[in-house]
Motif scaffolding. Structure first.
Motif, mmCIF file in Angstrom:
data_model
loop_
_atom_site.group_PDB
_atom_site.id
_atom_site.type_symbol
_atom_site.label_atom_id
_atom_site.label_comp_id
_atom_site.label_asym_id
_atom_site.label_seq_id
_atom_site.Cartn_x
_atom_site.Cartn_y
_atom_site.Cartn_z
ATOM 1 N N ALA A 94 0.704 -1.127 -0.226
ATOM 2 C CA ALA A 94 -0.206 -0.011 -0.069
ATOM 3 C C ALA A 94 1.002 1.298 0.060
ATOM 4 N N PHE A 95 2.077 1.272 0.632
ATOM 5 C CA PHE A 95 2.927 2.268 0.650
ATOM 6 C C PHE A 95 3.494 2.370 -0.718
ATOM 7 N N LYS A 96 4.101 1.592 -1.283
ATOM 8 C CA LYS A 96 4.528 1.609 -2.648
ATOM 9 C C LYS A 96 3.418 1.959 -3.596
ATOM 10 N N ASN A 97 2.430 1.735 -3.603
ATOM 11 C CA ASN A 97 1.167 2.140 -4.261
ATOM 12 C C ASN A 97 1.155 3.600 -4.084
ATOM 13 N N ALA A 98 0.963 3.892 -2.813
ATOM 14 C CA ALA A 98 0.853 5.509 -2.849
ATOM 15 C C ALA A 98 1.954 6.348 -3.545
ATOM 16 N N ILE A 99 3.225 5.802 -3.503
ATOM 17 C CA ILE A 99 4.434 6.367 -3.879
ATOM 18 C C ILE A 99 4.189 6.402 -5.325
ATOM 19 N N ASP A 100 3.737 5.251 -5.893
ATOM 20 C CA ASP A 100 3.621 5.106 -7.585
ATOM 21 C C ASP A 100 2.701 6.097 -8.133
ATOM 22 N N HIS A 101 1.713 6.591 -7.277
ATOM 23 C CA HIS A 101 0.836 7.690 -7.876
ATOM 24 C C HIS A 101 1.434 9.149 -8.264
ATOM 25 N N LEU A 102 2.799 9.345 -7.704
ATOM 26 C CA LEU A 102 3.472 10.567 -7.738
ATOM 27 C C LEU A 102 4.545 10.305 -8.536
ATOM 28 N N SER A 103 5.415 11.457 -8.710
ATOM 29 C CA SER A 103 6.525 11.380 -9.571
ATOM 30 C C SER A 103 7.387 12.747 -9.029
ATOM 31 N N PRO A 104 6.888 13.827 -9.634
ATOM 32 C CA PRO A 104 7.835 15.019 -9.749
ATOM 33 C C PRO A 104 7.812 15.648 -8.364
ATOM 34 N N GLU A 105 6.723 15.456 -7.712
ATOM 35 C CA GLU A 105 6.546 15.786 -6.327
ATOM 36 C C GLU A 105 8.041 15.569 -5.412
ATOM 37 N N PHE A 106 8.536 14.412 -5.766
ATOM 38 C CA PHE A 106 9.629 14.054 -4.809
ATOM 39 C C PHE A 106 11.001 14.384 -5.548
ATOM 40 N N PHE A 107 11.115 14.869 -6.702
ATOM 41 C CA PHE A 107 12.366 15.194 -7.329
ATOM 42 C C PHE A 107 13.330 16.064 -6.523
ATOM 43 N N GLY A 108 14.481 15.409 -6.366
ATOM 44 C CA GLY A 108 15.582 16.124 -5.676
ATOM 45 C C GLY A 108 15.441 16.463 -3.943
ATOM 46 N N LYS A 109 14.493 16.357 -3.405
ATOM 47 C CA LYS A 109 14.222 16.235 -2.110
ATOM 48 C C LYS A 109 14.863 15.214 -0.934
ATOM 49 N N ALA A 110 15.170 15.644 0.202
ATOM 50 C CA ALA A 110 15.706 15.024 1.129
ATOM 51 C C ALA A 110 14.836 13.534 1.678
ATOM 52 N N ILE A 111 15.621 12.569 1.972
ATOM 53 C CA ILE A 111 14.580 11.545 2.661
ATOM 54 C C ILE A 111 15.539 10.769 3.606
ATOM 55 N N GLY A 112 15.115 10.298 4.532
ATOM 56 C CA GLY A 112 15.572 9.249 5.606
ATOM 57 C C GLY A 112 14.412 8.222 5.877
ATOM 58 N N PHE A 113 15.002 7.256 6.616
ATOM 59 C CA PHE A 113 14.165 6.113 7.048
ATOM 60 C C PHE A 113 14.272 5.719 8.420
ATOM 61 N N VAL A 114 13.019 5.380 8.876
ATOM 62 C CA VAL A 114 12.816 4.674 10.058
ATOM 63 C C VAL A 114 11.951 3.374 9.816
ATOM 64 N N GLY A 115 12.668 2.378 9.937
ATOM 65 C CA GLY A 115 12.202 0.920 9.555
ATOM 66 C C GLY A 115 11.996 0.281 10.692
ATOM 67 N N TYR A 116 10.703 -0.598 10.872
ATOM 68 C CA TYR A 116 10.553 -1.571 11.959
ATOM 69 C C TYR A 116 10.115 -2.805 11.367
ATOM 70 N N SER A 117 10.591 -3.989 12.121
ATOM 71 C CA SER A 117 10.444 -5.322 11.516
ATOM 72 C C SER A 117 11.042 -6.276 12.516
ATOM 73 N N GLY A 118 10.937 -7.769 12.318
ATOM 74 C CA GLY A 118 11.532 -8.392 13.180
ATOM 75 C C GLY A 118 12.962 -8.447 13.228
ATOM 76 N N ASP A 119 13.472 -7.674 11.922
ATOM 77 C CA ASP A 119 15.066 -7.374 11.928
ATOM 78 C C ASP A 119 15.415 -6.034 11.399
ATOM 79 N N GLY A 120 14.399 -4.966 11.859
ATOM 80 C CA GLY A 120 14.670 -3.703 11.658
ATOM 81 C C GLY A 120 14.352 -3.220 10.277
#
Length: 182
Positions: A94-120
């Motif tokens: 569902a997250f990937k689907n949301a991202i796939d709706h867009l494209s130029p909105e993200f161009f050149g912007k900064a991004i970081g990650f906080v992940g969670y699961s059994g192994d992070g």
């Protein structure tokens, strides 16, 4: 002042991500170095991507009001911290689907990650790095990898280990710095 979105990518009922994103937002707002907001993918109720026209060719104009609201929200931000679970060794659909709706909105912007699961969520964050490279996003090196074994009680209550606050601070510092260079 730069605007940073804490983007919650899980849409599951009873999702742990709500607690993780709330923690990240609470920590971020104590800093005073950027304007932080929570962006919850679930709140947009996005349809599946079925349009034959690629998002890069739409000039940020979408026929579905939900997608337009999603676009406007993402476009108004200078950078992002994706709060992402890992599902079956990958990014959540569902997250990937949301991202796939867009494209130029993200161009050149900064991004970081906080992940969670059994192994992070190590594999999910690595996959996100590959995905966002398409848009020339400035991916920061620090990441937070929360695990069910060290940061969650009874698989229901988020209780981050003490050192996680310092890890998150490094992610936020890097995202704000990269967003400020834009």
């Amino acid at each position: 002042m730069v605007k940073i979105g804490i983007v919650l990518g899980s849409i599951r009922e009873g999702r742990l991500g709500e607690q993780v994103a709330a923690w990240a937002l609470e920590q971020a707002r104590t800093r005073g170095n950027a304007e932080y907001s929570l962006v919850d993918v679930k709140s947009f109720d996005l349809p599946f991507v079925t349009d034959p026209v690629p998002s890069a060719m739409k000039n940020k104009q979408y026929g579905d009001e939900r997608v337009q609201r999603w676009s406007d929200t993402i476009d108004a931000l200078d950078g992002y911290v994706f709060v992402t679970p890992e599902y079956d060794h990958g990014v959540p659909g569902a997250f990937k689907n949301a991202i796939d709706h867009l494209s130029p909105e993200f161009f050149g912007k900064a991004i970081g990650f906080v992940g969670y699961s059994g192994d992070g969520a190590i594999r999910a964050t690595e996959q996100w790095r590959t995905i966002v490279a398409l848009w020339g996003m400035r991916v920061v090196a620090p990441e937070v990898h929360l695990t069910f074994f060290t940061d969650v009680k009874d698989m229901r209550e988020f209780a981050p280990a003490g050192f996680r606050t310092g890890e998150l601070a490094k992610v936020l510092d890097a995202v704000v710095a990269a967003a400020s260079e834009r």
